[in-house]
Write an enzyme that holds these catalytic residues in place. Structure first.
Site, PDB file in Angstrom:
ATOM      1  N   TYR A 125       0.872  -1.037   0.011  1.00 31.82           N
ATOM      2  CA  TYR A 125      -0.336   0.521   0.110  1.00 31.82           C
ATOM      3  C   TYR A 125       0.749   1.453  -0.467  1.00 31.82           C
ATOM      4  O   TYR A 125       0.440   2.181  -0.519  1.00 31.82           O
ATOM      5  CB  TYR A 125      -1.031  -0.266   1.157  1.00 31.82           C
ATOM      6  CG  TYR A 125      -1.672   1.184   0.943  1.00 31.82           C
ATOM      7  CD1 TYR A 125      -2.741   1.106   0.133  1.00 31.82           C
ATOM      8  CD2 TYR A 125      -1.499   1.715   2.530  1.00 31.82           C
ATOM      9  CE1 TYR A 125      -3.853   2.437   0.719  1.00 31.82           C
ATOM     10  CE2 TYR A 125      -2.875   2.879   2.338  1.00 31.82           C
ATOM     11  CZ  TYR A 125      -3.697   3.607   1.390  1.00 31.82           C
ATOM     12  OH  TYR A 125      -4.399   4.650   1.374  1.00 31.82           O
ATOM     13  N   TYR A 126       2.452   1.195   0.443  1.00 32.67           N
ATOM     14  CA  TYR A 126       3.019   2.508   0.403  1.00 32.67           C
ATOM     15  C   TYR A 126       3.504   3.120  -0.814  1.00 32.67           C
ATOM     16  O   TYR A 126       4.100   2.465  -1.810  1.00 32.67           O
ATOM     17  CB  TYR A 126       4.153   2.144   1.423  1.00 32.67           C
ATOM     18  CG  TYR A 126       4.482   1.657   2.360  1.00 32.67           C
ATOM     19  CD1 TYR A 126       3.219   1.917   3.687  1.00 32.67           C
ATOM     20  CD2 TYR A 126       4.814   1.309   3.157  1.00 32.67           C
ATOM     21  CE1 TYR A 126       2.809   1.171   4.858  1.00 32.67           C
ATOM     22  CE2 TYR A 126       4.684   0.488   4.750  1.00 32.67           C
ATOM     23  CZ  TYR A 126       4.019   0.790   5.201  1.00 32.67           C
ATOM     24  OH  TYR A 126       3.739   0.210   6.829  1.00 32.67           O
TER      25      TYR A 126
END
Length: 326
Positions: free
Chosen positions: A60-61
């Site tokens: 997700y980063y």
């Protein structure tokens, strides 16, 4: 830097883990304060030079670009067999159906995508980023067990959930002969100590390694309360994490400043030394956007707080609402 065992995995890890949310393309994903690849690589290399061999990121980063940057840097700078590489899944990267969560389909797609971005055949630690209230834990654990059996992950871990959920996960895995969670990545620092009530004793009992995230409370423990930073100004998550007990938190921050001043060290060293000294804590997950952040983190490992200093740091704390689970 001396290593330690990661819970019951047998893996040797540095007593600090470099959290890689800081590294990613700012225009991709929710974090406008991240560092681009040319700024990130020197910090990753410095971490390696200081003896850090444990790196944590997530799909997700920065919309997957953190994994890409970290994967390329580690391939260029490190021996893969000496590195312990961790990533996470749960949050969706797109708005399409089945893009997030912890269903079998989502997990299988996420691990393959992460391995491609990281440029590796396997990760050492594959973690669920949050609890999935819409997928039975049996489905999630069986899928993760198959990921391990396929050799795509060596161990699995969890992050940010209630102790009853984690206990249920461990029991369910044991009951079915599936791979159990070896680590717990939870929200723990001088401004949020609610994990001491149940999660940390549970981990101690079960031999689970604790990997605290945000050990410096998004930087709040490193500066005066009213002082800010570019990240803090744009970090909506951080605002929600530390908005419930401002008066008490200010007092804790002031105590950190007092002890740091008496010791003649940066505040980050005091706050990190407190976290690292707690029973069961294996490797606090540190962020580093500047070289001195890494220097301070490593120096904290040699800072032994006295009993009276620990008591002073803890005396100002008041119970907080639990945050960081959803």
């Amino acid at each position: 830097m001396k290593t330690r065992k990661l819970g019951r995995t047998g893996l040797d890890v540095s007593p600090l883990c470099l959290g890689c949310m800081t590294y990613g393309i700012p225009e991709r994903g929710p974090h406008a304060w991240t560092l681009r690849e040319d700024e990130s690589r020197p910090l990753i290399r410095k971490a390696l030079d200081l003896g850090i061999n444990f790196f944590d990121t997530a799909n997700y980063y920065s919309d997957g670009t953190s994994e890409e940057i970290v994967g390329r840097a580690l391939k260029d700078f490190a021996d893969r067999d000496a590195i312990v590489l961790a990533t996470k899944c749960f949050f969706p990267l797109t708005s399409q159906p089945n893009a997030g969560g912890l269903s079998r389909k989502a997990i299988f797609a996420a691990i393959d995508a992460s391995l491609k971005r990281l440029g590796t055949d396997y990760v050492d630690l594959y973690q669920i980023h949050r609890w999935d209230y819409e997928t039975p834990i049996e489905v999630t654990l069986e899928a993760l067990d198959d990921v391990v059996k396929a050799g795509k992950a060596l161990h699995i871990g969890a992050s940010s959930m209630f102790a009853w959920q984690f206990a249920k996960s461990l029991f369910t895995a044991d009951m079915n002969g599936w791979t159990r969670f070896a680590t717990m990545q939870d929200h723990y620092n001088l401004l949020h100590r609610e994990e001491e009530r149940e999660m940390m004793p549970l981990c101690a009992d079960q031999g689970v390694a604790i990997l605290p995230w945000s050990p410096l409370a998004r930087g709040r423990l490193t500066r005066d309360w009213d002082e800010t930073s570019p990240r803090q100004d744009t970090d909506e998550v951080g605002r929600k994490l530390y908005a419930s007990a401002e008066e008490a938190d200010r007092a804790v921050v002031a105590e950190v400043a007092r002890i740091a001043g008496e010791r003649g060290v940066p505040r980050a060293q005091v706050a990190l030394a407190w976290v690292a000294g707690k029973p069961g804590v294996c490797a606090p997950i540190i962020g580093a956007s500047k070289p001195h952040h890494l220097d301070d983190a490593v120096a904290s490992l040699s800072l032994d707080l006295t009993d009276s200093e620990v008591a002073a740091l803890e005396s100002r704390y008041v119970p907080h609402p639990v945050v960081g689970y959803q």
